[in-house]
Design a protein around this motif. Structure first.
Motif, PDB file in Angstrom:
ATOM      1  N   THR A 175     174.659  23.728  16.710  1.00 23.10           N
ATOM      2  CA  THR A 175     174.123  22.637  17.539  1.00 23.10           C
ATOM      3  C   THR A 175     173.923  22.976  19.019  1.00 23.10           C
ATOM      4  OG1 THR A 175     176.350  21.782  17.992  1.00 23.10           O
ATOM      5  CG2 THR A 175     175.207  20.907  16.053  1.00 23.10           C
ATOM      6  N   SER A 225     167.262  14.155  19.626  1.00 23.82           N
ATOM      7  CA  SER A 225     168.622  13.933  19.127  1.00 23.82           C
ATOM      8  C   SER A 225     168.614  13.518  17.657  1.00 23.82           C
ATOM      9  CB  SER A 225     169.323  12.861  19.974  1.00 23.82           C
ATOM     10  OG  SER A 225     169.509  13.320  21.295  1.00 23.82           O
ATOM     11  N   GLU A 285     167.099  24.667  12.860  1.00 25.81           N
ATOM     12  CA  GLU A 285     167.907  25.338  13.886  1.00 25.81           C
ATOM     13  C   GLU A 285     169.376  24.915  13.782  1.00 25.81           C
ATOM     14  OE1 GLU A 285     169.229  27.463  17.121  1.00 25.81           O
ATOM     15  OE2 GLU A 285     167.206  27.598  16.289  1.00 25.81           O
ATOM     16  N   MET A 286     169.618  23.610  13.653  1.00 30.48           N
ATOM     17  CA  MET A 286     171.000  23.103  13.539  1.00 30.48           C
ATOM     18  C   MET A 286     171.677  23.664  12.289  1.00 30.48           C
ATOM     19  SD  MET A 286     171.196  21.161  16.238  1.00 30.48           S
ATOM     20  CE  MET A 286     169.892  22.096  17.068  1.00 30.48           C
ATOM     21  N   CYS A 325     167.906  16.651  15.643  1.00 33.19           N
ATOM     22  CA  CYS A 325     169.090  17.521  15.598  1.00 33.19           C
ATOM     23  C   CYS A 325     170.160  16.946  14.673  1.00 33.19           C
ATOM     24  CB  CYS A 325     169.650  17.711  17.011  1.00 33.19           C
ATOM     25  SG  CYS A 325     168.592  18.686  18.105  1.00 33.19           S
ATOM     26  N   TRP A 381     170.939  21.620  20.869  1.00 35.87           N
ATOM     27  CA  TRP A 381     170.903  20.170  21.088  1.00 35.87           C
ATOM     28  C   TRP A 381     171.065  19.845  22.581  1.00 35.87           C
ATOM     29  CZ3 TRP A 381     173.725  16.660  17.002  1.00 35.87           C
ATOM     30  CH2 TRP A 381     173.318  15.335  17.163  1.00 35.87           C
ATOM     31  N   LEU A 397     163.823  21.807  14.593  1.00 37.88           N
ATOM     32  CA  LEU A 397     165.147  21.443  15.109  1.00 37.88           C
ATOM     33  C   LEU A 397     166.188  21.262  13.999  1.00 37.88           C
ATOM     34  CD1 LEU A 397     164.210  19.069  18.077  1.00 37.88           C
ATOM     35  CD2 LEU A 397     165.324  21.305  18.228  1.00 37.88           C
TER      36      LEU A 397
END
Length: 582
Positions: A83, A292, A77-78, A295, A86, A74
């Motif tokens: 985002t 969260s 990925e961000m 992320c 998310w 994650l």
């Protein structure tokens, strides 16, 4: 220890990491000792005697879903794509509600140990075997990826051989899963979940402090277009949009939570349905929080490296190494931080792997071995068979780690592989619970057609990504703030990237991987319904009411009651005065 201005794994880190592994092993030994006099060894091993409490089961559900893939994937990925992913937390609330209302009441009402027992009750034994096979395939595809993740992180911060550390973590996991069964798995998961939260929170707080503030973190990401939550593009080939992430991922999560043996087994370990639903709500909150945090950590990492990208400058090889690299950069501030971080990632992997091993052993015994026995096996022998199964599967999973290195980003690879089996499984269970007219021929045809179709798309897509035929647009990075020595290493990268992609792949391969579960689900439903209609629909009987979800069950009962009343009215003679029918 410091080398070249960068901290490495030291003795304190090793103690923290070894402590986590040691506690996991001790819990396994303790639970094995505690349950040695259990009357029903099989039930104790698979569902903890159905008397587990809410806290450990809730923590276990969180840990089982949040693997090391999420903890490392994650943030990467961000950093690379922004985002949009998310938004998956939006789907989580609906998944938990659907699970509590639609699927769990059926499993509880039937009092089953393996969720695939349902397929035999509703259809036939062959359907049950196919469902079990698809689940085993899913776990054999997924667990090696889960093992690879912490090994990759450990390799990044220590330099220790990736395959050697993978073997060590698997050996510990196999040890406590084999000894203690579900109770060992659940209680180690609870401990490991706390470690996960601790590691992620510490990294997020320290990272924010290094950047300066949350506002500065947000500004640097906003300036490069990374903050994106409502990309409403309806094009299914766009990798991540609001629709693919929320609607597409909803079904993937639903398949993972609602009919997956690993999840159902934990819910059935609760003494009643009400407590099980409470654990699901806690799971939803925990998963949303941990996702969260992961992320947010990703945008913190970008804010920290906004002017000197470690990927472009070849300080790391893959985006999945961003978080371990960042932790090593932060580790000058807190002694033992790398040890805590690696413990958190390994905790996520251990929990997911132990859950998979325990549930796979249960499925193999309950669905494949037990039905073939001429006479019932003693609980002691059954327990031994399941323990041997755990060891064998664990060794196979370690061997399969070699294939994982060839895959693309962790999040996409994990979702793509899970999509192969998630859609067919959810489709067959949903067909059985919602359609009284679906028969066994339809269920089998739907499952096999769906499995083959999605496998073709998923493997074709992964091959296209690996060979460079598919390239996803990434967010901009900069090396303007890097030392001159690092900047000189990136001279020709732009030319290489532009000339690598020439050939357009098959259109279905370009579809977003988050739609794979929907494709599999709908294929199973449509093919299953069509074949059932062609071969003669199943006939509903009132005694089969428990096999259907409560919504359908109520409708069927009303329809059957009305039909019975109408028949009685037809059989009753007219009244004496002929003015009305009594």
């Amino acid at each position: 220890m410091e080398e070249g201005g960068r901290k490495h794994f030291d003795i304190l880190d090793s103690i923290v990491f070894a402590g986590m592994l040691g506690v996991s092993a001790i819990v396994g030994v303790y639970q094995a000792y505690k349950s040695r006099k259990s009357v029903n060894a099989v039930e104790e091993y698979l569902v903890g005697g159905q008397n587990m409490s809410i806290f450990p089961i809730s923590m276990s559900l969180i840990a089982s879903y949040i693997s090391g893939i999420a903890l490392l994937g994650l943030p990467a990925e961000m950093y690379v794509y922004g985002t949009q992913l998310w938004s998956i937390v939006i789907a989580d609330c609906f998944v938990s509600l659907t699970m509590a209302v639609v699927y769990l009441p059926v499993f509880y009402g039937l009092k089953i140990t393996s969720s695939y027992e349902y397929l035999e009750m509703r259809f036939n034994h062959v359907t049950r075997l196919i469902g079990s096979f698809i689940f085993l395939l899913k776990m054999l595809l997924y667990i090696p990826l889960v093992i690879y993740v912490p090994a990759l992180a450990f390799n990044q911060v220590t330099g220790v051989n990736l395959h050697m550390i993978a073997s060590i973590v698997c050996a510990v996991c196999i040890f406590y899963t084999t000894l203690g069964g579900l109770k060992a798995v659940v209680w180690t998961d609870a401990i490991q979940t706390i470690v996960m939260f601790g590691g992620v929170i510490v990294v997020a707080v320290l990272g924010t402090s290094r950047v300066g503030s949350v506002a500065e973190v947000w500004k640097r990401n906003l300036d490069t277009g990374r903050i994106e939550f409502f990309n409403m593009d309806p094009n299914p080939t766009v990798r991540h949009t609001f629709w693919t992430v929320v609607i597409g991922n909803y079904l993937n999560w639903l398949a993972t939570c609602s009919v997956n043996q690993a999840m159902v087994q934990r819910c059935l370990a609760m003494p009643n349905l009400r407590k099980s639903n409470i654990t699901i709500m806690i799971m939803a909150i925990g998963i949303t929080t941990l996702v969260s945090l992961s992320c947010y950590t990703g945008i913190v990492i970008f804010a920290a490296f906004h002017d000197c990208d470690p990927l472009t400058t070849k300080q790391i090889r893959k985006p999945d190494q961003l978080l371990p690299y960042f932790v090593m950069e932060l580790s000058r501030l807190i002694p033992g931080l790398p040890g805590l971080f690696i413990s958190g990632v390994f905790s996520a992997a251990l929990s997911t792997m132990s859950t998979g091993l325990n549930s796979m052993a249960g499925v193999i015994y309950e669905d494949m071995i037990k039905p073939c026995l001429n006479k019932p096996m003693s609980d002691t022998n059954a327990s031994r068979i399941m323990k041997i199964t755990v060891v064998v599967i664990g060794i196979v999973c370690v061997a399969l780690v070699l294939l994982v290195e060839k895959l693309s980003g962790l999040i996409q690879a994990g979702k793509s592989l899970s999509g192969i089996t998630a859609g067919p499984l959810l489709g067959v269970f949903t067909l059985g619970m919602f359609s009284p007219y679906a028969n066994s021929q339809g269920a089998i045809a739907g499952a096999l057609a769906s499995l083959c179709f999605v496998a073709w798309i998923s493997f074709g897509s992964q091959a296209a990504v690996a060979t460079g035929k598919i390239h996803f647009p990434v967010k901009p990075v900069s090396t303007a703030g890097c030392p001159e020595a690092l900047r000189s290493t990136v001279a020709n990268l732009t030319v290489i990237m532009e000339t690598a992609v020439k050939e357009q792949p098959f259109p279905l391969y370009r579809m977003s991987y988050l739609w794979y579960t929907w494709v599999g689900f709908l294929t199973a439903i449509v093919v299953g319904s069509l074949i059932s209609w062609l071969t003669g629909p199943n006939k509903y009987k009132p005694e089969d009411a428990k096999l259907y979800t409560p919504i359908i069950r109520n409708l069927l009962n009303r329809k059957f009651a009305k039909k019975t009343t109408d028949l009685k009215m037809e059989e009753k003679p007219p009244s004496i005065d002929g003015s009305k029918i009594c």
